[in-house]
Motif scaffolding. Structure first.
Motif, PDB file in Angstrom:
ATOM      1  N   ILE A 291      68.303 -50.994 -46.195  1.00  0.00           N
ATOM      2  CA  ILE A 291      68.908 -50.153 -47.229  1.00  0.00           C
ATOM      3  C   ILE A 291      68.296 -50.455 -48.599  1.00  0.00           C
ATOM      4  CG2 ILE A 291      71.068 -49.663 -48.441  1.00  0.00           C
ATOM      5  CD1 ILE A 291      72.493 -50.119 -45.722  1.00  0.00           C
ATOM      6  N   GLU A 292      68.128 -51.728 -48.910  1.00  0.00           N
ATOM      7  CA  GLU A 292      67.546 -52.094 -50.203  1.00  0.00           C
ATOM      8  C   GLU A 292      66.092 -51.656 -50.291  1.00  0.00           C
ATOM      9  OE1 GLU A 292      68.169 -56.228 -50.981  1.00  0.00           O
ATOM     10  OE2 GLU A 292      70.265 -55.911 -51.599  1.00  0.00           O
ATOM     11  N   TRP A 293      65.382 -51.680 -49.157  1.00  0.00           N
ATOM     12  CA  TRP A 293      63.977 -51.249 -49.167  1.00  0.00           C
ATOM     13  C   TRP A 293      63.862 -49.800 -49.620  1.00  0.00           C
ATOM     14  CZ3 TRP A 293      61.946 -47.197 -46.303  1.00  0.00           C
ATOM     15  CH2 TRP A 293      60.574 -47.005 -46.479  1.00  0.00           C
ATOM     16  N   TRP A 294      64.697 -48.916 -49.062  1.00  0.00           N
ATOM     17  CA  TRP A 294      64.547 -47.500 -49.414  1.00  0.00           C
ATOM     18  C   TRP A 294      64.954 -47.234 -50.860  1.00  0.00           C
ATOM     19  CZ3 TRP A 294      67.113 -42.746 -46.584  1.00  0.00           C
ATOM     20  CH2 TRP A 294      66.441 -41.569 -46.989  1.00  0.00           C
ATOM     21  N   HIS A 295      66.009 -47.877 -51.331  1.00  0.00           N
ATOM     22  CA  HIS A 295      66.394 -47.693 -52.728  1.00  0.00           C
ATOM     23  C   HIS A 295      65.287 -48.167 -53.669  1.00  0.00           C
ATOM     24  CE1 HIS A 295      70.361 -47.137 -50.913  1.00  0.00           C
ATOM     25  NE2 HIS A 295      70.736 -46.581 -52.040  1.00  0.00           N
ATOM     26  N   LYS A 296      64.634 -49.243 -53.299  1.00  0.00           N
ATOM     27  CA  LYS A 296      63.530 -49.736 -54.122  1.00  0.00           C
ATOM     28  C   LYS A 296      62.346 -48.780 -54.070  1.00  0.00           C
ATOM     29  CE  LYS A 296      61.460 -54.118 -55.425  1.00  0.00           C
ATOM     30  NZ  LYS A 296      61.482 -55.574 -55.199  1.00  0.00           N
ATOM     31  N   GLU A 297      62.098 -48.199 -52.900  1.00  0.00           N
ATOM     32  CA  GLU A 297      61.015 -47.224 -52.759  1.00  0.00           C
ATOM     33  C   GLU A 297      61.257 -46.008 -53.643  1.00  0.00           C
ATOM     34  OE1 GLU A 297      57.537 -45.299 -51.401  1.00  0.00           O
ATOM     35  OE2 GLU A 297      58.161 -47.407 -51.326  1.00  0.00           O
ATOM     36  N   ILE A 298      62.504 -45.564 -53.734  1.00  0.00           N
ATOM     37  CA  ILE A 298      62.838 -44.414 -54.575  1.00  0.00           C
ATOM     38  C   ILE A 298      62.488 -44.688 -56.034  1.00  0.00           C
ATOM     39  CG2 ILE A 298      64.808 -43.137 -55.546  1.00  0.00           C
ATOM     40  CD1 ILE A 298      66.053 -43.291 -52.711  1.00  0.00           C
ATOM     41  N   LEU A 299      62.799 -45.896 -56.488  1.00  0.00           N
ATOM     42  CA  LEU A 299      62.521 -46.248 -57.881  1.00  0.00           C
ATOM     43  C   LEU A 299      61.044 -46.547 -58.121  1.00  0.00           C
ATOM     44  CD1 LEU A 299      65.556 -48.533 -58.789  1.00  0.00           C
ATOM     45  CD2 LEU A 299      65.198 -46.135 -59.366  1.00  0.00           C
ATOM     46  N   SER A 300      60.288 -46.831 -57.060  1.00  0.00           N
ATOM     47  CA  SER A 300      58.882 -47.212 -57.218  1.00  0.00           C
ATOM     48  C   SER A 300      57.921 -46.057 -56.986  1.00  0.00           C
ATOM     49  CB  SER A 300      58.540 -48.347 -56.240  1.00  0.00           C
ATOM     50  OG  SER A 300      59.387 -49.453 -56.418  1.00  0.00           O
ATOM     51  N   SER A 301      58.306 -45.116 -56.142  1.00  0.00           N
ATOM     52  CA  SER A 301      57.392 -44.047 -55.753  1.00  0.00           C
ATOM     53  C   SER A 301      57.200 -43.025 -56.864  1.00  0.00           C
ATOM     54  CB  SER A 301      57.935 -43.335 -54.506  1.00  0.00           C
ATOM     55  OG  SER A 301      57.142 -42.218 -54.185  1.00  0.00           O
ATOM     56  N   ASP A 302      55.977 -42.499 -56.950  1.00  0.00           N
ATOM     57  CA  ASP A 302      55.694 -41.394 -57.862  1.00  0.00           C
ATOM     58  C   ASP A 302      55.807 -40.044 -57.158  1.00  0.00           C
ATOM     59  OD1 ASP A 302      55.247 -42.935 -60.119  1.00  0.00           O
ATOM     60  OD2 ASP A 302      53.128 -43.242 -59.637  1.00  0.00           O
ATOM     61  N   ASN A 303      56.067 -40.063 -55.848  1.00  0.00           N
ATOM     62  CA  ASN A 303      56.147 -38.819 -55.077  1.00  0.00           C
ATOM     63  C   ASN A 303      57.606 -38.396 -54.952  1.00  0.00           C
ATOM     64  OD1 ASN A 303      55.765 -36.661 -53.351  1.00  0.00           O
ATOM     65  ND2 ASN A 303      54.275 -37.719 -52.072  1.00  0.00           N
ATOM     66  N   ALA A 304      58.127 -37.834 -56.032  1.00  0.00           N
ATOM     67  CA  ALA A 304      59.560 -37.511 -56.096  1.00  0.00           C
ATOM     68  C   ALA A 304      59.963 -36.444 -55.096  1.00  0.00           C
ATOM     69  CB  ALA A 304      59.919 -37.062 -57.516  1.00  0.00           C
ATOM     70  N   LEU A 305      59.112 -35.428 -54.905  1.00  0.00           N
ATOM     71  CA  LEU A 305      59.465 -34.361 -53.973  1.00  0.00           C
ATOM     72  C   LEU A 305      59.524 -34.890 -52.548  1.00  0.00           C
ATOM     73  CD1 LEU A 305      60.099 -31.462 -53.299  1.00  0.00           C
ATOM     74  CD2 LEU A 305      57.655 -30.916 -53.433  1.00  0.00           C
ATOM     75  N   GLN A 306      58.607 -35.781 -52.196  1.00  0.00           N
ATOM     76  CA  GLN A 306      58.650 -36.366 -50.863  1.00  0.00           C
ATOM     77  C   GLN A 306      59.958 -37.136 -50.659  1.00  0.00           C
ATOM     78  OE1 GLN A 306      55.285 -38.398 -48.480  1.00  0.00           O
ATOM     79  NE2 GLN A 306      56.311 -40.129 -49.436  1.00  0.00           N
ATOM     80  N   GLU A 307      60.348 -37.957 -51.642  1.00  0.00           N
ATOM     81  CA  GLU A 307      61.580 -38.727 -51.498  1.00  0.00           C
ATOM     82  C   GLU A 307      62.794 -37.804 -51.380  1.00  0.00           C
ATOM     83  OE1 GLU A 307      61.846 -41.957 -50.872  1.00  0.00           O
ATOM     84  OE2 GLU A 307      59.664 -41.934 -50.921  1.00  0.00           O
ATOM     85  N   LYS A 308      62.794 -36.732 -52.153  1.00  0.00           N
ATOM     86  CA  LYS A 308      63.894 -35.759 -52.059  1.00  0.00           C
ATOM     87  C   LYS A 308      63.973 -35.191 -50.654  1.00  0.00           C
ATOM     88  CE  LYS A 308      65.009 -31.025 -53.445  1.00  0.00           C
ATOM     89  NZ  LYS A 308      66.443 -31.127 -53.733  1.00  0.00           N
ATOM     90  N   MET A 309      62.824 -34.835 -50.077  1.00  0.00           N
ATOM     91  CA  MET A 309      62.819 -34.237 -48.752  1.00  0.00           C
ATOM     92  C   MET A 309      63.158 -35.256 -47.665  1.00  0.00           C
ATOM     93  SD  MET A 309      62.426 -31.136 -49.405  1.00  0.00           S
ATOM     94  CE  MET A 309      62.429 -30.568 -47.698  1.00  0.00           C
ATOM     95  N   VAL A 310      62.786 -36.519 -47.872  1.00  0.00           N
ATOM     96  CA  VAL A 310      63.160 -37.557 -46.910  1.00  0.00           C
ATOM     97  C   VAL A 310      64.681 -37.701 -46.889  1.00  0.00           C
ATOM     98  CG1 VAL A 310      62.986 -39.997 -46.298  1.00  0.00           C
ATOM     99  CG2 VAL A 310      60.963 -38.786 -47.099  1.00  0.00           C
TER     100      VAL A 310
END
Length: 454
Positions: free
Chosen positions: A106-125
């Protein structure tokens, strides 16, 4: 005369393509994941609407996670499958693994959201995670991480490929008890949800007999930890002749998926869900039929469908703007751009998002997050404010430390006080804030009630 008309059309063509205004840019930005691409925040006036949509979709192409993928103790997980080890010992190992690895996941994905520059991909995930909702309570954590990568790779790719990969991943089978589905003891849970929630939607396009026959097609399936995929135990599978959507024979999972994808209501149901994600509650029947037809003919290409949706007249009209309530994920994603959230400190982000109504990897039930007005009630609105308020305080303290770069904090404050960024955040600019406290200068924007909408 014809020549004159042609010249006039050439001259007005750029105007007809709708140059992107700041209102358009904000609308596209907020509905597609709050991307930090300069073209949408700074250079929007250089593009037409269709050019901006194309660039936004291109920016959402698959990128691998920027945070290190989790590693698991495979030997211990394999021990939980080893029947020579006493059941009590296997259960103890499984509980220990679940407790530690669930938190890490759970912490990994929350950290990925704050680190990634691919916002649309995270939204779709997040969208597909809610669509194929599962919880780690009944599922091995490594399987859910694998499922997350399936959503990531196919976020704007092929729904057909994604459905096939999801069904060959053990997550959904464990979550819906399909690993208990055998010829002698049928279990219809996955068969029912596969039609009702994942592909065709509720309605009269299938019968109770279709569900029973689909359960037979999905029987005998278990998991293989070495491959992180499903496998078929043919001694437990129901091999009787069945009829499913016009096809009669001994049907397995792959053939069942093929028949489901051939059914016209599958493209219609997925089209409707994506329309509701990006535009409004319901399209007209004619629009839905047109878009779902294109989706079907494209062999379920998600990017083509989303492009058609974002380029539709309905997407751009005034009544469909700024009327959707942000999820807790949306709050964090949009705040990250406005004040440049650091990714190095989670501040117990999963727990605080959960209090706001959303904890990733733990949707409330098989329906996922239903969203809309459900994101806001008297308790959740306070939790949302606390989520942002405490995170802002943490950001300020983080950058005030001697060993940090003070210019980053200054940039965050400047963004929060910039008319342009204020407009992107709440749809208007605020009067100059004379209070010099950094916390309040940032909070004046992010705690404005209008920040809850996109």
């Amino acid at each position: 005369m014809k020549t004159l008309i042609s010249v006039v059309l050439l001259l007005v063509a750029p105007m007809l393509s709708h140059a992107l205004s700041i209102e358009d840019a904000r609308h596209l930005w907020s509905r597609t994941g709050f991307h930090n691409a300069d073209f949408i925040l700074n250079d929007y006036s250089d593009y037409s609407r269709d050019e901006a949509v194309a660039l936004m979709l291109d920016s959402g192409a698959y990128t691998a996670p920027v945070t290190t993928l989790l590693e698991f103790d495979d030997d211990l997980y394999l021990q939980t499958k080893n029947k020579s080890i006493p059941f009590k010992d296997r259960r103890k190992i499984k509980r220990s693994l679940k407790k530690s690895d669930r938190k890490k996941m759970i912490e990994w994905w929350h950290k990925e959201i704050l680190s990634s520059d691919n916002a649309l991909q995270e939204k779709m995930v997040v969208f597909w995670h809610s669509h194929f909702a599962a919880q780690p309570g009944k599922v091995l954590v490594p399987y859910m991480v694998e499922q997350n990568q399936i959503f990531r790779k196919n976020a704007l790719g092929s729904f057909k490929t994604m459905l096939e990969d999801v069904m060959h991943n053990p997550t959904i089978h464990q979550f819906l008890d399909n690993t208990k589905n055998t010829a002698k003891k049928p279990n219809e849970n996955l068969a029912r949800e596969l039609l009702e929630l994942y592909t065709m939607g509720e309605g009269n396009h299938y019968s109770e007999q279709d569900i029973k026959n689909l359960a037979k097609a999905l029987s005998g399936i278990s998991d293989d930890y070495n491959t992180k995929k499903t496998k078929v135990n043919y001694r437990r599978k129901d091999n009787s002749f069945i009829t499913l959507f016009g096809h009669t024979g001994t049907i397995g999972m792959d053939k069942a998926i093929e028949l489901i994808l051939d059914h016209p209501n599958t493209s219609k149901f997925i089209t409707l869900k994506l329309w509701r994600e990006f535009v409004s509650n319901d399209p007209s029947a004619a629009k839905l039929n047109h878009l779902s037809g294109l989706f079907y003919k494209s062999d379920y290409d998600i990017k083509i469908l989303v492009s058609e949706i974002l380029n539709s007249t309905e997407f751009w009209i005034e009544k469909n703007r700024n009327n959707m309530i942000k999820s807790p994920f949306d709050l964090i994603a949009s705040s990250k751009i406005i004040i440049d959230f650091p990714s190095s400190d989670l501040l117990n982000l999963p727990a605080k998002m959960q209090k706001s109504g959303q904890k990733l990897f733990e949707p409330p039930d098989v329906n996922g997050w239903l969203g809309g007005r459900r994101w806001i009630n008297s308790d959740l609105i306070i939790a949302r404010q606390r989520l942002l308020s405490k995170y802002i305080n943490k950001v300020v303290r983080f950058y005030k430390k001697v060993d940090r770069n003070p210019s980053v904090l200054e940039r965050a404050v400047n963004r929060a006080e910039s008319e342009k960024y204020q407009y992107f955040a709440i749809g208007s600019s605020l009067e100059n804030n004379t209070n010099n406290r950094i916390h309040k200068r940032i909070k004046s924007v992010l705690l404005d009630h209008r920040f809850n909408f996109k």
